[in-house]
Write an enzyme that holds these catalytic residues in place. Structure first.
Site, PDB file in Angstrom:
ATOM      1  N   ARG A 109       7.149  -2.046  13.801  1.00 21.31           N
ATOM      2  CA  ARG A 109       6.479  -0.832  13.913  1.00 21.31           C
ATOM      3  C   ARG A 109       5.154  -0.879  14.216  1.00 21.31           C
ATOM      4  O   ARG A 109       4.598  -1.952  13.671  1.00 21.31           O
ATOM      5  CB  ARG A 109       6.778   0.056  12.593  1.00 21.31           C
ATOM      6  CG  ARG A 109       6.002   1.305  12.503  1.00 21.31           C
ATOM      7  CD  ARG A 109       6.224   1.998  11.102  1.00 21.31           C
ATOM      8  NE  ARG A 109       7.009   2.989  11.422  1.00 21.31           N
ATOM      9  CZ  ARG A 109       8.063   3.475  10.369  1.00 21.31           C
ATOM     10  NH1 ARG A 109       7.478   3.082   9.142  1.00 21.31           N
ATOM     11  NH2 ARG A 109       8.803   4.331  10.727  1.00 21.31           N
ATOM     12  N   LYS A 169       6.085  -6.254  11.538  1.00 20.69           N
ATOM     13  CA  LYS A 169       6.595  -7.895  11.626  1.00 20.69           C
ATOM     14  C   LYS A 169       5.163  -8.686  11.972  1.00 20.69           C
ATOM     15  O   LYS A 169       5.143  -9.661  11.218  1.00 20.69           O
ATOM     16  CB  LYS A 169       7.524  -7.830  13.101  1.00 20.69           C
ATOM     17  CG  LYS A 169       8.967  -7.559  12.800  1.00 20.69           C
ATOM     18  CD  LYS A 169       9.960  -8.172  13.552  1.00 20.69           C
ATOM     19  CE  LYS A 169       9.985  -7.849  15.184  1.00 20.69           C
ATOM     20  NZ  LYS A 169      11.068  -8.411  15.743  1.00 20.69           N
ATOM     21  N   GLY A 170       4.270  -8.224  12.460  1.00 14.97           N
ATOM     22  CA  GLY A 170       3.014  -9.023  12.773  1.00 14.97           C
ATOM     23  C   GLY A 170       2.825  -9.157  13.998  1.00 14.97           C
ATOM     24  O   GLY A 170       3.865  -9.135  14.965  1.00 14.97           O
ATOM     25  N   GLU A 201      -1.083 -12.874  16.475  1.00 15.04           N
ATOM     26  CA  GLU A 201      -0.945 -14.227  16.939  1.00 15.04           C
ATOM     27  C   GLU A 201       0.100 -14.171  18.057  1.00 15.04           C
ATOM     28  O   GLU A 201      -0.014 -14.843  19.163  1.00 15.04           O
ATOM     29  CB  GLU A 201      -0.836 -15.320  16.256  1.00 15.04           C
ATOM     30  CG  GLU A 201      -2.088 -15.469  15.425  1.00 15.04           C
ATOM     31  CD  GLU A 201      -1.957 -16.280  14.044  1.00 15.04           C
ATOM     32  OE1 GLU A 201      -2.122 -17.575  14.193  1.00 15.04           O
ATOM     33  OE2 GLU A 201      -1.579 -15.625  12.989  1.00 15.04           O
ATOM     34  N   ALA A 261       0.735  -1.146  -0.016  1.00 10.72           N
ATOM     35  CA  ALA A 261       0.072  -0.215   0.165  1.00 10.72           C
ATOM     36  C   ALA A 261       0.946   1.259  -0.299  1.00 10.72           C
ATOM     37  O   ALA A 261       0.546   2.330  -0.677  1.00 10.72           O
ATOM     38  CB  ALA A 261      -1.041  -0.131   1.100  1.00 10.72           C
ATOM     39  N   GLN A 296      -5.603  -5.559  19.874  1.00 10.00           N
ATOM     40  CA  GLN A 296      -4.993  -6.940  19.339  1.00 10.00           C
ATOM     41  C   GLN A 296      -4.454  -7.776  20.658  1.00 10.00           C
ATOM     42  O   GLN A 296      -4.676  -8.907  20.995  1.00 10.00           O
ATOM     43  CB  GLN A 296      -4.064  -6.906  18.253  1.00 10.00           C
ATOM     44  CG  GLN A 296      -4.575  -7.144  16.969  1.00 10.00           C
ATOM     45  CD  GLN A 296      -5.238  -8.254  16.427  1.00 10.00           C
ATOM     46  OE1 GLN A 296      -5.407  -9.169  17.142  1.00 10.00           O
ATOM     47  NE2 GLN A 296      -5.437  -8.299  15.220  1.00 10.00           N
ATOM     48  N   THR A 319      -5.673  -0.164  17.250  1.00  8.73           N
ATOM     49  CA  THR A 319      -6.001  -1.634  17.013  1.00  8.73           C
ATOM     50  C   THR A 319      -5.007  -2.549  17.472  1.00  8.73           C
ATOM     51  O   THR A 319      -5.188  -3.746  17.983  1.00  8.73           O
ATOM     52  CB  THR A 319      -6.188  -1.707  15.548  1.00  8.73           C
ATOM     53  OG1 THR A 319      -5.285  -1.250  14.771  1.00  8.73           O
ATOM     54  CG2 THR A 319      -7.538  -0.901  15.097  1.00  8.73           C
TER      55      THR A 319
HETATM   56 MO1  MOS Z   1      -4.678 -17.310  11.753  1.00  9.61          MO
HETATM   57  S1  MOS Z   1      -4.851 -19.396  13.030  1.00  9.61           S
HETATM   58  O1  MOS Z   1      -3.351 -17.879  10.982  1.00  9.61           O
HETATM   59  O2  MOS Z   1      -6.127 -17.238  10.943  1.00  9.61           O
END
Ligand code: MOS
Length: 733
Positions: A623, A696-697, A700, A519, A633, A629
């Site tokens: 970052r 990075k993410g 989870e 984006a 999370q 949000t």
């Molecule tokens: Mo998630 S368990 O990778 O949708």
């Protein structure tokens, strides 16, 4: 390009959400147009349907169709998503009389009303030839497979570094323990729901999914039609958590029913059905051997996992990919074994491998701290690393130590006394303080973005991504608006829609790291295009002003981007709806996100009820794109971790197969009253080795490490080391 901080925008979809404007598949009513469908399911755990009597069902007023395996024509399986196909499993129910698990659909009824469909589904009478079955890891008749001896070895490497067996044998301090995690079912509030509607030869599927492209290609494969005859529309998903990450088994059935009746058909799987019609977190057993020298340096770890799979598919285990990255293990050996049982194929449920793996390893590390009488935070800090022992590569960024230090400071860890049962609350409760870290691989997918601005100020970005509540629209709006100098609410994201850009599966916490960099690339391309329209420069001017001055209605740009090191052919897989994810090993570096959790538990003196009044979590996700949000999370992940530690388990029925507590009354979850204070902070250091946005993410990693922090706190409170989840009152009596 501007260098503004990322704005703490209110969610761009907040107003619509609270007003109930987003329309989910199940919200489609259209009286007199839509047919309602219901499923009849197998009451045996394994065998064959020998006879199916639909006469009574067909006689119910309003019933238009009773579909059984005898009427499915050329329909075929779309294959298993981890076996080159598109479905959560390779077994498409109702293509044959074979029954592989209890709850497997045997018939679909379509009727004018939902009531008629449900009544008729109950009247479908099947006779069966039953066969013996196995539904638990220890049952006779299971088949244990070494993952390394299967084709899975070609894309899921075994983790091995040094000589773990020798180093363990020689280690002066040894821990050897087994940990058990139960099967669990994610229960998004939005049930699995499909509306299938044909317009001539073209099929439209409306369904909450994390993977619109796989649903499209999967349905096309199953029905023997071209992918461009199918469109899948999934603008909002009411929670996915991995359950909606591929073609569901009911989607094909709804499409066939719609074709046969020449009417749109809506099929909403009821809550009990969700426990048997969709994937789930398989049960897993973890044997950990951990060796250290007397100073506390961990010199060896061996992590052997046995995880449940189905008879018909090998759901790959990737547990040791994360446990091996928690510390600088010079010697590590990971073993993944799959245990074939008579269930639907398990799948990815939030932090699918990382939560169980971190529970086992981080519980064991706490045991090591007590074996050595060392502070659990100090022991972890002393075993930190900058190099990934499994590959010898550097981590692109790793701020575990900062997470631990900052968390300890916020929590007041220095005031903890080491001995178990040494802290008490005012009411006599046993107080325990526990710590654990979590990790999750930094993954990324290819993406194609199409950005359009118009002279009336609208900005539209069409991109691969699905909004399942995590706030990807807000992250995209922040990224685009920050560079274009427009308000975030002006940015419209077209996602979860196969009519726009190719849709890759949104899962694995790669959504932001995959969508935001592309984006930003699209926005840079747009700024360049606008610059060419405006010889006088674009500084301080809005895109709409530039377009008006140039006499243009709109400008479009399209860009594409892939994960580091991916070949160009990856865009072909992306367009074909196949998994195209890269990482966490990227040629010259390895990427993981991390978190440290500090937890206080209070064990009530008489009831032994376990309360969690306080959690402090500090995350390293690169970052932070959207502080609001992101914080949300992490809170959600901590709540999920509390549930995993103290509540959630799908109860297996060893006598009849299937899952017993298949509803929200009996599948135990934490409620608001179970949740205390959750304080969240971020290290917020961009990882620009991984991608230009430095992301990075997060989704989870938030959950990983919560369960061991709680188990470790329970040990500190009570002196009891509990190695099986969930930990409940009866384990403390
Ligand atoms: Mo998630 S368990 O990778 O949708």
């Amino acid at each position: 390009m501007t260098d503004l901080p990322f704005p703490d925008t209110v969610r761009v979809d907040a107003d619509d959400k609270v007003r109930g404007r987003p329309i989910y598949a199940a919200d489609d009513t259209r009286p007199g147009v839509l047919l309602h469908a219901a499923l009849a399911v197998s009451t045996i755990a394994k065998g064959n349907v020998t006879d199916i009597d639909t006469k009574a069902a067909r006689a119910v007023p309003g019933v238009r169709l009773v579909l059984t395996h005898e009427m499915m024509g050329i329909t075929k399986s779309a294959g298993f998503i981890m076996g080159g196909g598109y479905g959560f499993q390779s077994l498409q129910p109702m293509l044959s009389p074979a029954i592989a698990y209890r709850g497997q659909p045997i018939a679909l009824v379509a009727a004018d009303t939902l009531e008629a469909a449900i009544e008729a589904a109950h009247l479908v009478k099947a006779s069966y030839a039953e066969e013996p079955f196995s539904v638990t890891l220890n049952a006779p008749g299971v088949e244990v497979v070494n993952q390394a001896d299967t084709p899975l070895k070609n894309f899921i490497p075994e983790i091995a570094a040094g000589d773990a067996d020798k180093a363990f044998a020689e280690a002066p301090v040894k821990l050897d323990a087994v940990f058990n995690c139960p099967p669990q079912h994610q229960n998004p509030i939005e049930l699995i729901a499909t509306v299938a509607e044909w317009h001539g030869d073209n099929l439209t599927i409306r369904e909450g999914t994390q993977n619109a492209e796989a649903v499209r290609h999967g349905v096309a494969t199953a029905l023997g039609i071209a992918p461009d005859q199918v469109q899948v529309i999934s603008p909002f998903v009411g929670g996915g958590f991995g359950q909606k990450n591929s073609l569901q088994m009911q989607t094909v059935l709804a499409a066939v029913a719609a074709r046969e009746t020449v009417r749109p058909v809506k099929l909403v799987v009821p809550r009990a059905g969700v426990f048997h019609d969709a994937s789930f977190r398989p049960t897993s057993r973890h044997h950990i051997r951990l060796g250290a020298d007397r100073s506390g340096r961990m010199v060896a770890a061996i992590h052997e996992v046995e995880a449940q799979t189905s008879r018909h598919d090998l759901f790959p285990g990737e547990y040791t990919a994360t446990s091996s990255r928690l510390y600088g293990f010079a010697n590590f050996r990971g073993v993944e074994r799959l245990v074939r049982t008579d269930v639907q194929t398990p799948g990815y449920m939030r932090a699918p491998f990382e939560h169980p793996a971190c529970f086992a390893m981080e519980s064991c590390v706490d045991e090591l701290a007590y074996a050595l009488s060392q502070d659990p935070v100090a022991l972890r800090l002393a075993n930190d690393t900058e190099t990934d022992a499994a590959t010898g590569l550097p981590f692109s960024s790793r701020h575990v130590a900062e997470c631990l230090r900052r968390g300890a400071e916020l929590f007041g860890w220095a005031k903890r006394s080491m001995a178990p049962q040494s802290m008490r609350g005012g009411d006599g409760s046993e107080i325990g303080w526990g710590v654990a870290v979590g990790a999750y691989p930094g993954l990324a997918t290819p993406a194609i973005a199409h950005l359009k601005v118009t002279d009336d100020g609208d900005v539209e970005i069409s991109i691969g991504g699905h909004e399942m509540g995590q706030g990807i629209r807000t992250a995209l709006a922040n990224a685009v608006s920050r560079k274009l100098g427009v308000r975030p609410e002006k940015v419209r994201a077209v996602i979860g829609d196969t009519r726009g850009a190719p849709q890759h599966l949104t899962a694995g916490s790669w959504g932001t790291a995959s969508a935001v960099p592309v984006a930003e690339d699209a926005t840079d391309a747009m700024l360049k295009a606008l610059g060419e329209l405006s010889p006088a420069g674009i500084a301080g001017r809005t895109p709409a002003d530039i377009l008006k001055a140039a006499g243009r209605r709109s400008v479009d740009v399209e860009v594409q981007r892939k994960a580091p090191g991916q070949p160009d052919a990856i865009f072909g897989r992306l367009r074909a709806g196949l998994p195209s994810v890269g990482g966490p090993v990227y040629g010259s570096f390895v990427t993981f996100s991390y978190i440290a959790h500090f937890v206080e538990v209070a064990i009530e003196p008489n009831t032994r009820r376990i309360r969690v009044p306080r959690v402090v979590s500090v995350a390293d996700c690169g970052r932070v794109m959207s502080p609001r949000t992101a914080t949300s999370q992490v809170r959600g992940g901590v709540v999920w971790g509390i549930g995993a530690a103290l509540r959630e388990a799908s109860e297996v029925d060893p006598h009849y197969g299937g899952f017993l507590n298949a509803d929200l009354a009996e599948y135990m979850l934490p409620v608001n009253a179970d949740i205390g204070s959750i304080e969240v902070e971020f290290i917020d250091k961009p990882d620009t080795v991984f991608n230009s946005a430095g992301v990075k993410g997060l989704g989870e990693v938030a959950m990983t490490g919560v369960a061991p922090a709680i188990a470790n706190a329970v040990f500190h409170a009570t002196g009891r080391r509990l190695r099986d989840l969930p930990i409940r009152i009866e384990h403390l009596l």
